[in-house]
Design a protein around this motif. Structure first.
Motif, short mmCIF file in Angstrom:
data_model
loop_
_atom_site.label_atom_id
_atom_site.label_comp_id
_atom_site.label_asym_id
_atom_site.label_seq_id
_atom_site.Cartn_x
_atom_site.Cartn_y
_atom_site.Cartn_z
N ARG A 175 0.83 -1.21 0.00
CA ARG A 175 0.00 0.00 0.00
C ARG A 175 0.86 1.25 0.00
NH1 ARG A 175 -5.24 -0.89 3.19
NH2 ARG A 175 -5.40 -2.23 1.36
N VAL A 176 0.39 2.28 -0.73
CA VAL A 176 1.12 3.54 -0.85
C VAL A 176 0.17 4.69 -0.52
CG1 VAL A 176 2.33 5.10 -2.44
CG2 VAL A 176 2.71 2.62 -2.58
N TRP A 177 0.65 5.62 0.27
CA TRP A 177 -0.12 6.83 0.57
C TRP A 177 0.12 7.82 -0.57
CZ3 TRP A 177 0.24 9.92 5.83
CH2 TRP A 177 -0.70 10.96 5.82
N ASP A 178 -0.95 8.18 -1.28
CA ASP A 178 -0.82 9.15 -2.37
C ASP A 178 -1.95 10.17 -2.29
OD1 ASP A 178 -3.08 7.87 -3.45
OD2 ASP A 178 -1.87 6.60 -4.76
N THR A 179 -2.10 11.01 -3.31
CA THR A 179 -3.07 12.09 -3.26
C THR A 179 -4.52 11.59 -3.27
OG1 THR A 179 -2.94 12.27 -5.68
CG2 THR A 179 -1.52 13.72 -4.38
N GLY A 180 -4.74 10.34 -3.66
CA GLY A 180 -6.10 9.82 -3.67
C GLY A 180 -6.47 9.03 -2.43
N SER A 181 -5.59 8.97 -1.43
CA SER A 181 -5.85 8.14 -0.25
C SER A 181 -6.93 8.70 0.65
CB SER A 181 -4.56 7.95 0.55
OG SER A 181 -3.59 7.25 -0.21
N PHE A 182 -7.10 10.04 0.68
CA PHE A 182 -8.08 10.68 1.55
C PHE A 182 -8.89 11.70 0.75
CE2 PHE A 182 -4.69 9.26 4.29
CZ PHE A 182 -5.34 8.75 5.41
N ASN A 183 -10.15 11.90 1.18
CA ASN A 183 -10.95 12.95 0.54
C ASN A 183 -10.79 14.26 1.32
OD1 ASN A 183 -12.55 12.75 2.83
ND2 ASN A 183 -14.27 11.76 1.79
N LYS A 184 -11.57 15.27 0.95
CA LYS A 184 -11.41 16.59 1.57
C LYS A 184 -11.80 16.61 3.04
CE LYS A 184 -11.94 19.23 -2.73
NZ LYS A 184 -12.72 20.28 -3.45
N THR A 185 -12.57 15.66 3.49
CA THR A 185 -12.96 15.59 4.91
C THR A 185 -12.08 14.63 5.69
OG1 THR A 185 -14.63 13.89 4.45
CG2 THR A 185 -15.35 16.20 4.39
N GLU A 186 -10.96 14.22 5.07
CA GLU A 186 -9.94 13.37 5.70
C GLU A 186 -10.41 11.92 5.92
OE1 GLU A 186 -7.16 14.51 5.61
OE2 GLU A 186 -7.25 16.67 5.90
N CYS A 208 -4.11 16.67 10.80
CA CYS A 208 -5.28 17.55 10.70
C CYS A 208 -5.40 18.48 11.90
CB CYS A 208 -6.58 16.74 10.60
SG CYS A 208 -6.48 15.24 9.64
N ASN A 209 -5.29 17.93 13.11
CA ASN A 209 -5.55 18.70 14.32
C ASN A 209 -4.33 19.47 14.83
OD1 ASN A 209 -8.25 17.87 14.48
ND2 ASN A 209 -7.68 15.98 15.51
N SER A 210 -3.13 19.02 14.46
CA SER A 210 -1.89 19.69 14.87
C SER A 210 -1.88 19.99 16.37
CB SER A 210 -1.67 20.97 14.06
OG SER A 210 -1.31 20.66 12.73
N ARG A 211 -2.00 18.94 17.16
CA ARG A 211 -2.02 19.09 18.61
C ARG A 211 -1.35 17.87 19.24
NH1 ARG A 211 -8.40 17.61 20.09
NH2 ARG A 211 -8.35 15.52 19.12
N ILE A 212 -1.06 17.99 20.54
CA ILE A 212 -0.54 16.88 21.32
C ILE A 212 -1.54 16.57 22.42
CG2 ILE A 212 1.40 16.00 22.68
CD1 ILE A 212 2.23 16.78 19.86
N LEU A 213 -1.89 15.30 22.58
CA LEU A 213 -2.77 14.85 23.65
C LEU A 213 -1.96 14.08 24.67
CD1 LEU A 213 -5.77 13.53 21.50
CD2 LEU A 213 -5.47 15.81 22.47
#
Length: 370
Positions: free
Chosen positions: A92-103, A209-214
């Motif tokens: 499997r490869v992560w590319d531009t089609g792996s996620f839609n606009k809502t992630e 997406c969230n750019s945070r640390i929990l």
């Protein structure tokens, strides 16, 4: 070891020599010269402040043995017994089609990756000595093996983080909701990395997406979200984590901000969470993908940023907010994604995507003249 006055005098004299030889030196040579002087100066000041040496990574040529079917190697960690563990994506490869606009992940119908995605390698030969994870993960990202041998894995497609006890095939703890990205306290969105304190606190970089640390306790109860008002800390894709417990700071590969920032971890109470973060940000640092700690030093790797910024490794001293060394393998890096240091501090591993491989470096201490 030379004192600060001696160091500054040497720098002044060398710069004078350079100025007198401009007619014989190209701009490129001058840039290299200034870079080397800066590294040397930072190294010496760092040693004076830290009271120790900065071990320099030395490539172990020919390691590892070829690994058939190795996919994008997104993560690397090291078990308590010193054996490296890698997390890869198989076919499997992560590319531009792996996620839609809502992630939302677009490959759910393809099912999980069939091949084993978690591989334990022999630290001497690099041969695969154990593997598992087939039929579970959709898009691997980060791996962390904690002090007790638990394996923490992040999957950006499922938007989840998993804790697997040693030898277990099912997770003991799960963070996030499967295939449901979100920004609340129960959901994650493309989590990238995990750091675990010896006392059990868990830090999750949530991530693209969230750019945070929990921050959670050992039972999975949320303790803190970072940044939080009135904290002045803006993260852009926290991509890697390194915990320096003796300094009570958590160093973050703040990728799109092109820096490493180290806010208080709060392992000694809320007082440790206060104060400005230590930050290393230099023009040549670029997009930082991974960080790992050894003593008071942090090792980092960047990735492709611009033609003017080389892809390589860095040695940082957070207390001085300085880069003290640059390093890379003889053939150079292309797209390093993660790195890890073994518990006894003798070896460093770098995971790379395209080409899909893992590097091993010996951490050999520099020798300085007294």
């Amino acid at each position: 070891m030379a004192g600060r006055g001696t160091i500054w005098l040497c720098v002044f004299l060398l710069l004078q020599v350079l100025g007198q030889s401009n007619a014989r030196s190209s701009a490129g040579l001058a840039d290299d010269f200034y870079s080397e002087i800066r590294d040397l100066l930072n190294q010496q000041l760092a040693l004076q402040e830290d009271g120790g040496e900065s071990p320099r990574p030395r490539e172990i040529v020919g390691w590892p043995q070829p690994i058939p079917g190795l996919g994008q190697v997104s993560g690397v960690s090291v078990r308590p017994d010193g054996q490296p563990v890698i997390f890869h994506r198989g076919p499997r490869v992560w590319d531009t089609g792996s996620f839609n606009k809502t992630e939302h992940f677009q490959g759910v119908e393809d099912g999980p990756i069939a091949v084993d995605t978690v591989l334990t390698l022999d630290s001497v030969t690099g041969a695969v000595i154990d593997s598992w994870g087939g039929g579970f993960f959709y898009l691997p990202h980060g791996v962390t093996v904690d002090h007790h041998g638990n394996t923490w894995l992040t999957d950006v497609a499922m938007h989840q983080v998993f804790k697997f006890p040693p030898g277990a095939s099912t997770p003991e703890l799960v963070f996030g909701e499967k295939f449901r990205p979100g920004a609340g306290t129960r959901r994650l969105c493309k989590p990238t990395a995990v750091a675990v304190a010896s006392s059990g606190e868990v830090f999750i970089a949530d991530g693209y997406c969230n750019s945070r640390i929990l921050k959670f306790n050992g039972r999975g109860h949320l303790l803190r979200i970072l940044p939080q008002p009135p904290e002045f800390l803006s993260l852009q894709v926290p991509h890697g984590l390194a915990l320096l417990e003796h300094l009570d700071v958590l160093c973050v590969a703040d990728r799109e901000n092109m820096r490493v920032t180290c806010p208080g971890a709060g392992l000694r109470g809320q007082q440790g969470e206060q104060g400005p973060a230590l930050t290393i940000q230099e023009p040549d640092l670029g997009r930082v993908f991974g960080v790992a700690a050894r003593g008071s030093f942090v090792y980092a790797v960047n990735g492709p940023t611009s033609p003017q910024i080389p892809v390589r490794g860095f040695t940082l001293l957070p207390k001085s907010e300085a880069i003290v060394d640059h390093w890379e393998p003889a053939m150079g890096f292309s797209n390093p994604h993660s790195l890890a240091i073994c518990p006894n501090g003798s070896a460093l591993y770098v995971a790379e995507i395209s080409p899909n491989r893992v590097w091993k470096f010996e951490l050999a201490a520099r020798h300085t003249t007294n």
